[in-house]
Design a protein around this motif. Structure first.
Motif, PDB file in Angstrom:
ATOM      1  N   ASP A  51       0.851  -1.188   0.000  1.00  0.00           N
ATOM      2  CA  ASP A  51       0.000   0.000   0.000  1.00  0.00           C
ATOM      3  C   ASP A  51       0.883   1.233   0.000  1.00  0.00           C
ATOM      4  O   ASP A  51       1.517   1.563   1.017  1.00  0.00           O
ATOM      5  CB  ASP A  51      -0.908  -0.014   1.229  1.00  0.00           C
ATOM      6  N   LEU A  52       0.936   1.935  -1.107  1.00  0.00           N
ATOM      7  CA  LEU A  52       1.833   3.081  -1.233  1.00  0.00           C
ATOM      8  C   LEU A  52       1.379   4.278  -0.420  1.00  0.00           C
ATOM      9  O   LEU A  52       2.129   5.248  -0.289  1.00  0.00           O
ATOM     10  CB  LEU A  52       1.979   3.481  -2.704  1.00  0.00           C
ATOM     11  N   GLU A  53       0.170   4.213   0.134  1.00  0.00           N
ATOM     12  CA  GLU A  53      -0.273   5.279   1.033  1.00  0.00           C
ATOM     13  C   GLU A  53       0.119   4.996   2.481  1.00  0.00           C
ATOM     14  O   GLU A  53      -0.063   5.852   3.340  1.00  0.00           O
ATOM     15  CB  GLU A  53      -1.776   5.458   0.936  1.00  0.00           C
ATOM     16  N   GLN A  54       0.661   3.825   2.734  1.00  0.00           N
ATOM     17  CA  GLN A  54       0.987   3.436   4.109  1.00  0.00           C
ATOM     18  C   GLN A  54       2.467   3.164   4.325  1.00  0.00           C
ATOM     19  O   GLN A  54       2.982   3.325   5.429  1.00  0.00           O
ATOM     20  CB  GLN A  54       0.183   2.182   4.494  1.00  0.00           C
ATOM     21  N   ALA A  93       3.622   8.684  -6.025  1.00  0.00           N
ATOM     22  CA  ALA A  93       4.663   8.789  -7.057  1.00  0.00           C
ATOM     23  C   ALA A  93       5.979   9.241  -6.453  1.00  0.00           C
ATOM     24  O   ALA A  93       7.050   8.737  -6.815  1.00  0.00           O
ATOM     25  CB  ALA A  93       4.219   9.758  -8.146  1.00  0.00           C
ATOM     26  N   LEU A  94       5.908  10.191  -5.540  1.00  0.00           N
ATOM     27  CA  LEU A  94       7.127  10.659  -4.875  1.00  0.00           C
ATOM     28  C   LEU A  94       7.742   9.561  -4.020  1.00  0.00           C
ATOM     29  O   LEU A  94       8.965   9.432  -3.939  1.00  0.00           O
ATOM     30  CB  LEU A  94       6.819  11.892  -4.011  1.00  0.00           C
ATOM     31  N   LEU A  95       6.888   8.758  -3.369  1.00  0.00           N
ATOM     32  CA  LEU A  95       7.379   7.628  -2.580  1.00  0.00           C
ATOM     33  C   LEU A  95       8.124   6.641  -3.470  1.00  0.00           C
ATOM     34  O   LEU A  95       9.218   6.169  -3.120  1.00  0.00           O
ATOM     35  CB  LEU A  95       6.213   6.933  -1.884  1.00  0.00           C
ATOM     36  N   LEU A  96       7.539   6.323  -4.634  1.00  0.00           N
ATOM     37  CA  LEU A  96       8.200   5.405  -5.563  1.00  0.00           C
ATOM     38  C   LEU A  96       9.532   5.975  -6.029  1.00  0.00           C
ATOM     39  O   LEU A  96      10.535   5.248  -6.137  1.00  0.00           O
ATOM     40  CB  LEU A  96       7.297   5.128  -6.761  1.00  0.00           C
ATOM     41  N   ALA A  97       9.560   7.281  -6.282  1.00  0.00           N
ATOM     42  CA  ALA A  97      10.802   7.918  -6.710  1.00  0.00           C
ATOM     43  C   ALA A  97      11.872   7.829  -5.620  1.00  0.00           C
ATOM     44  O   ALA A  97      13.044   7.537  -5.906  1.00  0.00           O
ATOM     45  CB  ALA A  97      10.543   9.375  -7.084  1.00  0.00           C
ATOM     46  N   GLU A  98      11.484   8.079  -4.393  1.00  0.00           N
ATOM     47  CA  GLU A  98      12.451   7.999  -3.289  1.00  0.00           C
ATOM     48  C   GLU A  98      12.983   6.584  -3.122  1.00  0.00           C
ATOM     49  O   GLU A  98      14.181   6.376  -2.899  1.00  0.00           O
ATOM     50  CB  GLU A  98      11.798   8.477  -1.992  1.00  0.00           C
TER      51      GLU A  98
END
Length: 224
Positions: A51-54, A93-98
């Protein structure tokens, strides 16, 4: 090549996962809902429940070890509110980039939206007042995510499709920094992303894309 796709159960992503698998590469579909695992696996891809929001960027990076390229194809969906436009379409998207930076993954393909930079700052605020304002927040989320990716030392490509259709692919498109408003089958967007991943012609390019008359490889090669 091992390619991870955020939003792995989306309609574009499912087509892309099959195209990647059929091309002899490894696809990983990142999904939030465990019930979506079987749909991803039917494309020949492997499903990763996350879960990319968590998750934190560290936690996501642990799950993406061994990946060569990432695609952001996630979205909050048409019935979501303004808050989730920011938390998914931008922040995920920023999380994936990081996470990609942490793993030295340098290939990043973003599926964005036509007209993202033309949002109205006065209306693209949370809380949104009406449905039109929610759309402005969506465009803002895409624009801010795109800008973040562009400033990083990725070999990035930003694909900004027009109105998405569920019709069969044509294999021909119109691309450019900006193009006239139009539509495009989701399957053709997936094919554009696949070509961008496998061919360096679109590295460092941001472009809008709709249906047109030019075969996808030739259209991307002509971006210059």
């Amino acid at each position: 090549m091992k390619i991870a796709i955020a939003g792995g159960h989306g309609q574009i992503a499912l087509v892309l996962e099959r195209l990647i698998s059929d091309a002899g590469h490894d696809a990983i579909g990142i999904v939030r809902n465990p019930a979506h695992v079987s749909d991803v696996e039917q494309t020949g891809a492997r499903a990763l429940v996350a879960d990319l929001e968590q998750l934190s960027e560290e936690e996501l990076a642990l799950r993406l070890r061994g990946v060569d390229a990432v695609v952001f194809a996630a979205g909050a969906g048409p019935d979501s509110g303004a808050e989730r436009k920011l938390s998914v379409d931008r922040d995920a998207a920023l999380l994936l980039a990081e996470a990609a930076v942490r793993l030295d993954i340098d290939r990043f393909v973003m599926i964005s939206s036509m007209g993202a930079d033309a949002y109205d700052p006065e209306r693209a605020k949370v809380p949104a007042q009406n449905e039109d304002d929610v759309f402005q927040v969506y465009l803002r989320a895409k624009a801010e995510a795109d800008a973040n990716v562009r400033m990083r030392r990725f070999r990035w490509t930003i694909v900004r499709p027009g109105r998405l259709l569920d019709t069969p692919p044509q294999g021909t498109v119109t691309v450019g920094r900006t193009v006239p408003r139009g539509s495009i089958p989701r399957a053709d967007v997936a094919a554009v992303v696949l070509h961008a991943l496998l061919d360096d012609s679109a590295v460092g390019k941001q472009f809008e894309v709709t249906s047109g008359d030019t075969p996808i490889p030739a259209a991307l090669n002509a971006l210059g």
